[in-house]
Design an enzyme around this catalytic site. Structure first.
Site, mmCIF file in Angstrom:
data_model
loop_
_atom_site.group_PDB
_atom_site.id
_atom_site.type_symbol
_atom_site.label_atom_id
_atom_site.label_comp_id
_atom_site.label_asym_id
_atom_site.label_seq_id
_atom_site.Cartn_x
_atom_site.Cartn_y
_atom_site.Cartn_z
ATOM 1 N N GLY A 21 0.810 -1.214 0.000
ATOM 2 C CA GLY A 21 0.000 0.000 0.000
ATOM 3 C C GLY A 21 0.843 1.264 0.000
ATOM 4 C CG LEU A 23 1.815 4.051 6.044
ATOM 5 C CD1 LEU A 23 2.697 5.296 6.092
ATOM 6 C CD2 LEU A 23 0.792 4.066 7.174
ATOM 7 C CG ASP A 45 -6.586 -11.276 4.586
ATOM 8 O OD1 ASP A 45 -6.712 -10.426 5.498
ATOM 9 O OD2 ASP A 45 -7.561 -11.675 3.921
ATOM 10 C CB ALA A 65 -5.564 -0.190 7.447
ATOM 11 C CG ASP A 103 -8.535 12.289 10.451
ATOM 12 O OD1 ASP A 103 -8.321 11.190 9.899
ATOM 13 O OD2 ASP A 103 -9.034 13.254 9.839
ATOM 14 C CE1 TYR A 126 -10.676 3.319 8.010
ATOM 15 C CE2 TYR A 126 -11.097 5.502 8.937
ATOM 16 C CZ TYR A 126 -10.222 4.566 8.407
ATOM 17 O OH TYR A 126 -8.893 4.877 8.299
ATOM 18 C CE LYS A 130 -7.149 2.774 11.265
ATOM 19 N NZ LYS A 130 -6.173 1.847 10.634
ATOM 20 C CD1 TRP A 148 -8.325 13.627 6.369
ATOM 21 C CD2 TRP A 148 -8.224 15.444 5.083
ATOM 22 N NE1 TRP A 148 -9.411 14.411 6.667
ATOM 23 C CE2 TRP A 148 -9.386 15.535 5.889
ATOM 24 C CE3 TRP A 148 -7.950 16.489 4.208
ATOM 25 C CZ2 TRP A 148 -10.271 16.614 5.836
ATOM 26 C CZ3 TRP A 148 -8.827 17.571 4.138
ATOM 27 C CH2 TRP A 148 -9.976 17.622 4.938
#
Length: 278
Positions: A21, A23, A45, A65, A103, A126, A130, A148
């Site tokens: 991904g 990140l 996974d 994630a 956030d 969601y 988290k 973001w």
């Protein structure tokens, strides 16, 4: 006697989940000096227990994630399997964990920047996954909340706007949600600084300097990329997204976390990287 200049200290062994991904790829670059085991979703996974045969680890960077905010409203159990179960499975590896959070654990009603001691109150499925994932990461974890995220790869707002801006004369973008667009390259570097600096386990806010709305961000993207596309500013209600989002979710640190550059610097670097790759 000859001088031996080899380092007697073995390299730190770091496992990255979600390494494919946006990140995860940034973390691979930031921690390239370590012995990195980079596992993509195809390799592991994280909704399932860790794969057998992994060596002892010094650090786990848990970037895997479920990121589809609206999709989590439709399938909260699947989102929880990844975001909560995945954090628990990362902790099972037995090494200290960096668990990346959001956030969106806040409801946005504070109207001022959120710091680490502010109480979470997620609005969406969601956000709840988290928040529960933060707890599932365990006591030997740095919980890094950011916001973001964008980068030169993967699915993110910058890449979507670049595509739409090249296809259309105008796009409608929400103008009543305010946050900190954060470049994954800067987040990965700050994460390394946090860990290497000996920061204690716990919650840390790492987000870009500056703030804007999605509409303001879109205008900056078009300006940076030289795209002639207008932004039509709309409300969240007009846009009609499935999941509720906080109206104000700017993150700041009260604990002396590493400071990230301004989001405009991240945007410039991101678009330059995209341009270099095409």
């Amino acid at each position: 006697m000859e001088h031996d200049d080899t380092d007697p200290v073995s390299a730190r062994r770091v496992l990255i989940t979600g390494a494919g991904g946006q990140l995860g790829q940034a973390l691979r670059r930031a921690f390239a000096g370590d012995e990195v085991i980079a596992l993509t979703r195809a390799d592991w996974d994280v909704s399932f227990p860790p794969p057998p045969g992994l060596p002892p680890l010094d650090l786990v960077l848990h970037a895997a994630a479920w990121t589809n905010v609206d999709g989590a409203e439709d399938d909260p159990q699947a989102a929880a399997a990844v975001n909560v179960g995945g954090s628990a499975h990362a902790a099972e590896l037995g090494a200290p964990v960096v668990a990346f959070s959001s956030d969106y654990v806040f409801d946005g009603r504070k109207g001022a920047p959120y710091v680490e001691s502010d109480g979470p109150s997620p609005l969406s499925a969601y956000g709840r996954t988290k928040l529960h994932g933060e707890a599932a990461a365990g006591e030997r974890a740095w919980v890094v909340r950011s916001s973001w995220l964008f980068g030169p790869t993967g699915h993110n707002f910058v890449r979507t706007m670049l595509r739409l801006g090249a296809e259309r004369d105008e796009v409608s973008v929400v103008d009543d949600q305010r946050g900190c667009p954060t470049y994954v390259g800067h987040l990965a570097a700050a994460t390394r600084e946090l860990v290497d600096g000996g920061a204690p386990f716990g919650v840390w806010h790492l987000a870009a300097a500056g703030e804007c709305t999605w509409a303001g961000f879109a205008e900056a993207i078009f300006a940076q990329a030289g795209l002639d596309c207008r932004v039509r500013r709309v409300t969240t209600a007009q846009f009609g997204a499935r999941a509720p989002r906080p109206a104000y979710s700017v993150l700041r640190s009260e604990k002396g976390a590493p400071e990230l550059p301004h989001w405009r610097e991240g945007l410039a670097e991101c678009i330059a990287r995209i341009g270099a790759a095409t």
